[in-house]
Motif scaffolding. Structure first.
Motif, PDB file in Angstrom:
ATOM      1  N   PHE A  30      -8.809   6.527  18.022  1.00 30.57           N
ATOM      2  CA  PHE A  30      -8.023   8.226  18.627  1.00 30.57           C
ATOM      3  C   PHE A  30      -8.698   9.443  18.826  1.00 30.57           C
ATOM      4  N   GLY A  31      -7.737   9.872  19.677  1.00 30.89           N
ATOM      5  CA  GLY A  31      -8.881  11.466  20.888  1.00 30.89           C
ATOM      6  C   GLY A  31     -10.256  11.075  20.679  1.00 30.89           C
ATOM      7  N   VAL A  32     -10.879   9.801  21.193  1.00 28.84           N
ATOM      8  CA  VAL A  32     -12.317   9.863  21.963  1.00 28.84           C
ATOM      9  C   VAL A  32     -12.455  10.570  23.053  1.00 28.84           C
ATOM     10  N   PRO A  33     -13.615  11.049  23.028  1.00 26.30           N
ATOM     11  CA  PRO A  33     -14.231  11.943  24.626  1.00 26.30           C
ATOM     12  C   PRO A  33     -14.201  10.367  25.510  1.00 26.30           C
ATOM     13  N   VAL A  34     -13.690  10.714  26.483  1.00 20.24           N
ATOM     14  CA  VAL A  34     -14.361   9.662  27.630  1.00 20.24           C
ATOM     15  C   VAL A  34     -15.553  10.225  28.107  1.00 20.24           C
ATOM     16  N   GLN A  35     -16.573   8.712  28.008  1.00 18.59           N
ATOM     17  CA  GLN A  35     -18.000   9.332  28.873  1.00 18.59           C
ATOM     18  C   GLN A  35     -18.245   7.760  29.534  1.00 18.59           C
ATOM     19  N   PRO A  36     -19.106   8.618  30.589  1.00 17.84           N
ATOM     20  CA  PRO A  36     -19.443   7.700  31.323  1.00 17.84           C
ATOM     21  C   PRO A  36     -21.037   6.962  30.818  1.00 17.84           C
ATOM     22  N   GLU A  37     -20.789   6.756  29.372  1.00 19.79           N
ATOM     23  CA  GLU A  37     -22.352   6.419  28.595  1.00 19.79           C
ATOM     24  C   GLU A  37     -21.714   5.414  27.989  1.00 19.79           C
ATOM     25  N   THR A  38     -20.083   4.935  27.581  1.00 14.80           N
ATOM     26  CA  THR A  38     -19.722   4.048  26.671  1.00 14.80           C
ATOM     27  C   THR A  38     -17.905   3.395  27.053  1.00 14.80           C
ATOM     28  N   GLU A  39     -17.655   4.342  28.314  1.00 12.26           N
ATOM     29  CA  GLU A  39     -16.407   3.912  28.901  1.00 12.26           C
ATOM     30  C   GLU A  39     -17.423   1.844  29.356  1.00 12.26           C
ATOM     31  N   PRO A  40     -18.350   1.782  29.678  1.00 13.38           N
ATOM     32  CA  PRO A  40     -17.757   0.102  29.991  1.00 13.38           C
ATOM     33  C   PRO A  40     -17.141  -0.640  28.630  1.00 13.38           C
ATOM     34  N   PHE A  41     -17.936  -0.358  27.987  1.00 10.72           N
ATOM     35  CA  PHE A  41     -17.742  -0.834  26.316  1.00 10.72           C
ATOM     36  C   PHE A  41     -16.121  -1.381  26.061  1.00 10.72           C
ATOM     37  N   TYR A  42     -15.309  -0.348  26.805  1.00  8.83           N
ATOM     38  CA  TYR A  42     -14.047  -0.480  26.022  1.00  8.83           C
ATOM     39  C   TYR A  42     -13.258  -2.173  27.312  1.00  8.83           C
ATOM     40  N   PHE A  43     -14.145  -2.177  27.729  1.00 10.83           N
ATOM     41  CA  PHE A  43     -13.833  -3.795  28.046  1.00 10.83           C
ATOM     42  C   PHE A  43     -14.278  -4.998  27.616  1.00 10.83           C
ATOM     43  N   ASN A  44     -16.255  -5.007  26.668  1.00 13.98           N
ATOM     44  CA  ASN A  44     -16.747  -5.850  26.484  1.00 13.98           C
ATOM     45  C   ASN A  44     -16.013  -6.910  25.653  1.00 13.98           C
ATOM     46  N   LYS A  45     -16.034  -8.335  25.484  1.00 12.54           N
ATOM     47  CA  LYS A  45     -16.209  -9.449  24.656  1.00 12.54           C
ATOM     48  C   LYS A  45     -15.927  -8.633  22.998  1.00 12.54           C
ATOM     49  N   THR A  46     -16.787  -7.954  22.718  1.00 14.74           N
ATOM     50  CA  THR A  46     -16.008  -7.610  21.184  1.00 14.74           C
ATOM     51  C   THR A  46     -15.631  -6.839  20.728  1.00 14.74           C
ATOM     52  N   PHE A  47     -14.548  -6.339  21.605  1.00 16.18           N
ATOM     53  CA  PHE A  47     -13.206  -5.948  20.915  1.00 16.18           C
ATOM     54  C   PHE A  47     -12.140  -6.655  21.855  1.00 16.18           C
ATOM     55  N   LYS A  48     -11.530  -7.608  21.187  1.00 16.13           N
ATOM     56  CA  LYS A  48     -10.427  -8.807  21.256  1.00 16.13           C
ATOM     57  C   LYS A  48      -8.521  -8.045  21.539  1.00 16.13           C
ATOM     58  N   LYS A  49      -9.113  -6.602  21.423  1.00 12.48           N
ATOM     59  CA  LYS A  49      -7.340  -5.488  21.063  1.00 12.48           C
ATOM     60  C   LYS A  49      -7.978  -4.167  20.788  1.00 12.48           C
ATOM     61  N   THR A  50      -7.697  -3.720  22.002  1.00 12.74           N
ATOM     62  CA  THR A  50      -8.150  -2.028  22.038  1.00 12.74           C
ATOM     63  C   THR A  50      -6.846  -1.107  21.709  1.00 12.74           C
ATOM     64  N   TYR A  51      -7.049  -0.477  21.853  1.00 15.21           N
ATOM     65  CA  TYR A  51      -5.365   0.812  22.286  1.00 15.21           C
ATOM     66  C   TYR A  51      -6.239   1.956  21.624  1.00 15.21           C
ATOM     67  N   LEU A  52      -6.327   2.875  23.416  1.00 14.99           N
ATOM     68  CA  LEU A  52      -6.784   4.576  23.117  1.00 14.99           C
ATOM     69  C   LEU A  52      -5.752   5.006  22.624  1.00 14.99           C
ATOM     70  N   PHE A  53      -5.659   6.068  21.935  1.00 12.01           N
ATOM     71  CA  PHE A  53      -4.465   7.039  21.832  1.00 12.01           C
ATOM     72  C   PHE A  53      -4.956   8.491  22.310  1.00 12.01           C
ATOM     73  N   TYR A  54      -4.387   9.101  22.762  1.00 14.20           N
ATOM     74  CA  TYR A  54      -4.655  10.461  23.614  1.00 14.20           C
ATOM     75  C   TYR A  54      -3.522  11.583  23.217  1.00 14.20           C
ATOM     76  N   SER A  55      -3.464  12.918  23.235  1.00 11.02           N
ATOM     77  CA  SER A  55      -2.906  13.724  23.364  1.00 11.02           C
ATOM     78  C   SER A  55      -2.731  15.298  24.190  1.00 11.02           C
ATOM     79  N   GLN A  56      -1.872  15.556  24.888  1.00  9.39           N
ATOM     80  CA  GLN A  56      -2.003  16.413  26.164  1.00  9.39           C
ATOM     81  C   GLN A  56      -2.635  17.889  25.492  1.00  9.39           C
ATOM     82  N   GLU A  57      -2.230  18.116  24.482  1.00  3.03           N
ATOM     83  CA  GLU A  57      -2.419  19.383  23.556  1.00  3.03           C
ATOM     84  C   GLU A  57      -4.076  18.721  23.075  1.00  3.03           C
ATOM     85  N   ASP A  58      -5.013  17.890  23.084  1.00  2.96           N
ATOM     86  CA  ASP A  58      -5.820  17.978  22.115  1.00  2.96           C
ATOM     87  C   ASP A  58      -7.164  18.047  23.576  1.00  2.96           C
ATOM     88  N   HIS A  59      -7.285  19.252  23.337  1.00  3.95           N
ATOM     89  CA  HIS A  59      -8.271  19.900  24.531  1.00  3.95           C
ATOM     90  C   HIS A  59      -9.932  20.007  24.101  1.00  3.95           C
TER      91      HIS A  59
END
Length: 427
Positions: free
Chosen positions: A274-303
């Motif tokens: 929820f509202g995780v800052p997407v940064q190049p340092e960790t961005e590639p790990f979203y697709f790692n086999k460590t995580f079987k199923k991944t959900y990233l929720f964000y909001s337009q009002e989350d400045h």
């Protein structure tokens, strides 16, 4: 002849027994009603789930006290770290989000304040609300166990890596406790803000250990330059730790977990950000086999999600993944924009791009916003903010905003959001 008769009798008994168990018949149903506890058979064996809530950064504004050190990722012995550590131990700051003391803490969620000694630790009611909703949606054979994982919350890449190793070690120890009881639990992580980047670093820990990167002298560990740099940093982090847990057994606090992990990998069945800052340092790990199923929720009002220019080489953080979108496997990684009170029209439900100029602004506007209501920069929507995704909203502002879910955060609706996505049938 007697042996043949015995075999026939045994076979008949076996058939009758199996018929009694696996078919729907009045006798079996009456037996179920008579017993005090419903019998669970192998086809409906209970699944045990370990649910861990991981909070985000803590007292971030204090980083300005030692801004140069924070920018250089060298917060040791700074006023910022000292003050944050003191505040982090004060239970007063546990009154608005699912956060408790540092480490992995198992809790029994409840709405009854008497069971938590009349304290204001909102982790208990927030997680209870999550549990109540989830049990209406999840399969009945799931047995859920709930935890919070607390970390320093410091604005520091190096600390998020180090504390990911601590989390890895402590979680492995907890999994072993279940396994000693004959249970192999599934793991579900719910995270907020930079707590999500800490969780993403767990994939780096898995990669370092499972690929024996601690033993290699190579400087190219991945074709992706960002991932390569992060893996090298994680290798350095782990190498600087104690060799075994016996060397840290007498240390205080979370330092007890500062040793090189001996078991890998930990596979996470479901991870929610929820509202995780997407940064190049960790961005590639979203697709790692460590995580079987991944959900990233964000909001337009989350400045706030976009505001971190300090702990990343990028001048700002993204809200969603763009560069690696081609690598997303169907139903393995899903990112979704959360909106409230607006209708979304799309025939195929494949891609939703809303024109902000056509959206209605929030009704409760300031005088200036009423005057310049036609300007995009002054528009205000009722979508959840950074805090409303994860924290309680015990304020009059929440009432003015007509908050549909307050005082609870959006995170309690996790199972509803996931079920809604599954029902879209995006295959």
């Amino acid at each position: 002849m007697k042996n043949i008769i015995k075999k026939i009798v045994l076979a008949t008994v076996a058939i009758l027994f199996l018929t009694f168990i696996f078919t729907d018949n009045p006798i079996r149903n009456h037996f179920y009603d008579w017993t005090t506890e419903k019998i669970e058979f192998l086809p409906k064996r209970n699944e045990h789930w370990v649910n861990v809530f991981v909070h985000g950064s803590f007292s971030s504004l204090l980083g300005f006290l030692s801004l140069k050190n924070v920018v250089n990722d060298n917060v040791d012995d700074t006023n910022y770290k000292k003050l944050t550590n003191k505040m982090r131990q004060d239970s007063f700051f546990y009154n608005n989000q699912p956060m408790l003391k540092e480490g992995l803490i198992k809790i029994e969620p409840t709405f009854d304040v008497k069971k938590i000694k009349n304290t204001k630790l909102v982790a208990y009611p927030i997680i209870k609300a999550y549990q109540t909703i989830a049990e209406k949606i999840m399969p009945k054979h799931q047995v859920n166990h709930f935890y919070t994982y607390g970390w320093s919350g410091l604005l520091s890449l190096s600390y998020r890596r180090k504390e990911a190793v601590r989390f890895f070690n402590e979680l492995n120890t907890e999994i072993e406790r279940y396994q000693s009881k004959g249970i192999t639990p599934k793991i579900r992580i719910l995270s907020h803000s930079h707590g999500g980047n800490l969780v993403l670093n767990l994939a780096a820990v898995n990669k370092v250990l499972s690929s024996n990167l601690l033993e290699t002298k190579k400087t190219k560990l991945s074709k992706n330059p960002e991932k390569n740099e992060s893996l090298i940093k994680m290798v350095e982090t782990i190498k600087n730790l104690a060799t075994t847990s016996q060397e840290t057994i007498n240390k205080k606090g979370q330092k007890i977990w500062d040793y090189i992990p001996t078991k890998a990998p930990i596979i996470f069945d479901e991870v929610v950000f929820f509202g995780v800052p997407v940064q190049p340092e960790t961005e590639p790990f979203y697709f790692n086999k460590t995580f079987k199923k991944t959900y990233l929720f964000y909001s337009q009002e989350d400045h706030i999600q976009k505001a971190d220019w300090v702990t990343s080489k990028r001048l700002y953080s993204e809200q969603r993944l763009n560069n690696l979108i081609k690598k997303i496997k169907k139903n393995k990684f899903i990112q979704a924009k959360l909106m409230i009170g607006r209708e979304v029209k799309n025939d195929r439900l494949q891609k939703i791009d809303l024109d902000l100029e056509e959206e209605k602004p929030k009704e409760n506007q300031t005088f200036l916003r009423k005057i310049f209501g036609g300007k995009k920069m002054f528009k205000r929507f009722i979508d959840p903010t950074h805090t409303e995704l994860w924290c309680t909203s015990w304020t009059q502002e929440s009432e003015k905003k007509n908050d549909l879910f307050g005082p609870f955060p959006i995170a309690i609706l996790t199972s509803v959001l996931i079920k809604a996505i599954e029902n879209l049938n995006l295959n």
